[in-house]
Design a protein around this motif. Sequence first.
Motif, PDB file in Angstrom:
ATOM      1  N   UNK A   1      54.556   5.079  36.303  1.00  0.00           N
ATOM      2  CA  UNK A   1      53.558   5.397  35.274  1.00  0.00           C
ATOM      3  C   UNK A   1      53.698   4.521  34.033  1.00  0.00           C
ATOM      4  N   UNK A   2      54.759   3.727  33.951  1.00  0.00           N
ATOM      5  CA  UNK A   2      54.985   2.876  32.777  1.00  0.00           C
ATOM      6  C   UNK A   2      53.912   1.801  32.677  1.00  0.00           C
ATOM      7  N   UNK A   3      53.600   1.439  31.442  1.00  0.00           N
ATOM      8  CA  UNK A   3      52.629   0.381  31.181  1.00  0.00           C
ATOM      9  C   UNK A   3      53.333  -0.732  30.403  1.00  0.00           C
ATOM     10  N   UNK A   4      52.952  -1.945  30.699  1.00  0.00           N
ATOM     11  CA  UNK A   4      53.600  -3.106  30.095  1.00  0.00           C
ATOM     12  C   UNK A   4      52.893  -3.531  28.816  1.00  0.00           C
ATOM     13  N   UNK A   5      53.709  -3.879  27.826  1.00  0.00           N
ATOM     14  CA  UNK A   5      53.200  -4.502  26.599  1.00  0.00           C
ATOM     15  C   UNK A   5      54.220  -5.582  26.214  1.00  0.00           C
ATOM     16  N   UNK A   6      53.901  -6.819  26.539  1.00  0.00           N
ATOM     17  CA  UNK A   6      54.838  -7.920  26.291  1.00  0.00           C
ATOM     18  C   UNK A   6      56.107  -7.718  27.106  1.00  0.00           C
ATOM     19  N   UNK A   7      57.253  -7.697  26.422  1.00  0.00           N
ATOM     20  CA  UNK A   7      58.531  -7.504  27.114  1.00  0.00           C
ATOM     21  C   UNK A   7      58.998  -6.046  27.055  1.00  0.00           C
ATOM     22  N   UNK A   8      58.071  -5.138  26.771  1.00  0.00           N
ATOM     23  CA  UNK A   8      58.434  -3.728  26.663  1.00  0.00           C
ATOM     24  C   UNK A   8      57.542  -2.866  27.559  1.00  0.00           C
ATOM     25  N   UNK A   9      57.939  -1.615  27.702  1.00  0.00           N
ATOM     26  CA  UNK A   9      57.178  -0.635  28.486  1.00  0.00           C
ATOM     27  C   UNK A   9      56.890   0.577  27.621  1.00  0.00           C
ATOM     28  N   UNK A  10      55.762   1.231  27.886  1.00  0.00           N
ATOM     29  CA  UNK A  10      55.442   2.484  27.222  1.00  0.00           C
ATOM     30  C   UNK A  10      54.786   3.410  28.227  1.00  0.00           C
ATOM     31  N   UNK A  11      54.725   4.690  27.861  1.00  0.00           N
ATOM     32  CA  UNK A  11      54.079   5.703  28.683  1.00  0.00           C
ATOM     33  C   UNK A  11      52.977   6.344  27.860  1.00  0.00           C
ATOM     34  N   UNK A  12      51.854   6.647  28.505  1.00  0.00           N
ATOM     35  CA  UNK A  12      50.700   7.221  27.813  1.00  0.00           C
ATOM     36  C   UNK A  12      51.038   8.548  27.135  1.00  0.00           C
TER      37      UNK A  12
ATOM     38  N   UNK B 108      68.241   6.230  36.041  1.00  0.00           N
ATOM     39  CA  UNK B 108      67.198   5.305  36.465  1.00  0.00           C
ATOM     40  C   UNK B 108      67.594   3.870  36.171  1.00  0.00           C
ATOM     41  N   UNK B 109      66.674   2.988  36.369  1.00  0.00           N
ATOM     42  CA  UNK B 109      66.914   1.572  36.141  1.00  0.00           C
ATOM     43  C   UNK B 109      67.177   1.318  34.658  1.00  0.00           C
ATOM     44  N   UNK B 110      68.332   0.736  34.345  1.00  0.00           N
ATOM     45  CA  UNK B 110      68.701   0.481  32.947  1.00  0.00           C
ATOM     46  C   UNK B 110      67.718  -0.453  32.258  1.00  0.00           C
ATOM     47  N   UNK B 111      67.198  -1.434  32.980  1.00  0.00           N
ATOM     48  CA  UNK B 111      66.263  -2.379  32.367  1.00  0.00           C
ATOM     49  C   UNK B 111      64.963  -1.681  31.991  1.00  0.00           C
ATOM     50  N   UNK B 112      64.516  -0.744  32.820  1.00  0.00           N
ATOM     51  CA  UNK B 112      63.304   0.016  32.498  1.00  0.00           C
ATOM     52  C   UNK B 112      63.527   0.839  31.228  1.00  0.00           C
ATOM     53  N   UNK B 113      64.680   1.500  31.135  1.00  0.00           N
ATOM     54  CA  UNK B 113      65.007   2.268  29.923  1.00  0.00           C
ATOM     55  C   UNK B 113      65.076   1.335  28.715  1.00  0.00           C
ATOM     56  N   UNK B 114      65.689   0.182  28.877  1.00  0.00           N
ATOM     57  CA  UNK B 114      65.806  -0.778  27.769  1.00  0.00           C
ATOM     58  C   UNK B 114      64.427  -1.263  27.318  1.00  0.00           C
ATOM     59  N   UNK B 115      63.519  -1.470  28.266  1.00  0.00           N
ATOM     60  CA  UNK B 115      62.170  -1.898  27.901  1.00  0.00           C
ATOM     61  C   UNK B 115      61.437  -0.794  27.140  1.00  0.00           C
ATOM     62  N   UNK B 116      61.682   0.475  27.489  1.00  0.00           N
ATOM     63  CA  UNK B 116      61.109   1.587  26.749  1.00  0.00           C
ATOM     64  C   UNK B 116      61.671   1.656  25.340  1.00  0.00           C
ATOM     65  N   UNK B 117      62.956   1.432  25.205  1.00  0.00           N
ATOM     66  CA  UNK B 117      63.597   1.421  23.884  1.00  0.00           C
ATOM     67  C   UNK B 117      63.060   0.266  23.056  1.00  0.00           C
ATOM     68  N   UNK B 118      62.872  -0.867  23.709  1.00  0.00           N
ATOM     69  CA  UNK B 118      62.300  -2.036  23.012  1.00  0.00           C
ATOM     70  C   UNK B 118      60.926  -1.695  22.436  1.00  0.00           C
ATOM     71  N   UNK B 119      60.108  -0.977  23.194  1.00  0.00           N
ATOM     72  CA  UNK B 119      58.792  -0.560  22.708  1.00  0.00           C
ATOM     73  C   UNK B 119      58.942   0.329  21.472  1.00  0.00           C
ATOM     74  N   UNK B 120      59.870   1.271  21.525  1.00  0.00           N
ATOM     75  CA  UNK B 120      60.059   2.226  20.422  1.00  0.00           C
ATOM     76  C   UNK B 120      60.605   1.574  19.150  1.00  0.00           C
ATOM     77  N   UNK B 121      61.280   0.452  19.298  1.00  0.00           N
ATOM     78  CA  UNK B 121      61.901  -0.189  18.138  1.00  0.00           C
ATOM     79  C   UNK B 121      61.138  -1.419  17.681  1.00  0.00           C
ATOM     80  N   UNK B 122      59.927  -1.616  18.160  1.00  0.00           N
ATOM     81  CA  UNK B 122      59.126  -2.811  17.805  1.00  0.00           C
ATOM     82  C   UNK B 122      58.755  -2.823  16.352  1.00  0.00           C
TER      83      UNK B 122
END
Length: 170
Positions: free
Chosen positions: A119-130, A156-170
């Motif tokens: 369900x994750x969506x991509x935004x640049x090098x990060x992921x977000x959820x609706x 879960x996949x650490x990279x997926x979690x890291x991409x979600x964190x990247x979105x939150x800290x943009x």
Amino acid sequence: SWWSSGSGDYFITSYVVEYLTKAKGMGITIDQGMLDRAYGFLKRTQVYNPDTKANESLPLEVEVARQYGLSFFDSTEGKSQITSFDNLSPDFVSLAVLANVRNGYTNSQTNGLIRLTAMAKTQGDSLFWDAGNKSHFGSVDASTALAVRALIAGVGDNETAAQGIRYLTR
């Protein structure tokens, strides 16, 4: 029980129970009667429908919130694995993963983690959820933070979690 409007709300009650039990675990005095009343509310598996004038089973979204809230009590109530994720928003799939993991269902193939990741969506090098429903603190940031929590809890996949964190800290 706690509510967002009208009668008690399983999501809000579960949210409050989570943080009351965390506070209690830290040694803060919590009114046990309040937790007992929340537990009694969360044990309910049916709701009254005034249109049909009958008790009905809980909708899936409500059942997910109920099981998540019950996972904070030392009880056998609400310990069945949540396996249906159809029509759930990302925040409720995250809650289902968290409930499943807390209840011992750690297989990512069946506990909702695969569905959540999809369900994750991509935004640049990060992921977000609706965003989920506004009455349940729904926002892209809240859904993404909850998804990251579920990814970490469900191993879960650490990279997926890291991409979600990247979105939150943009």
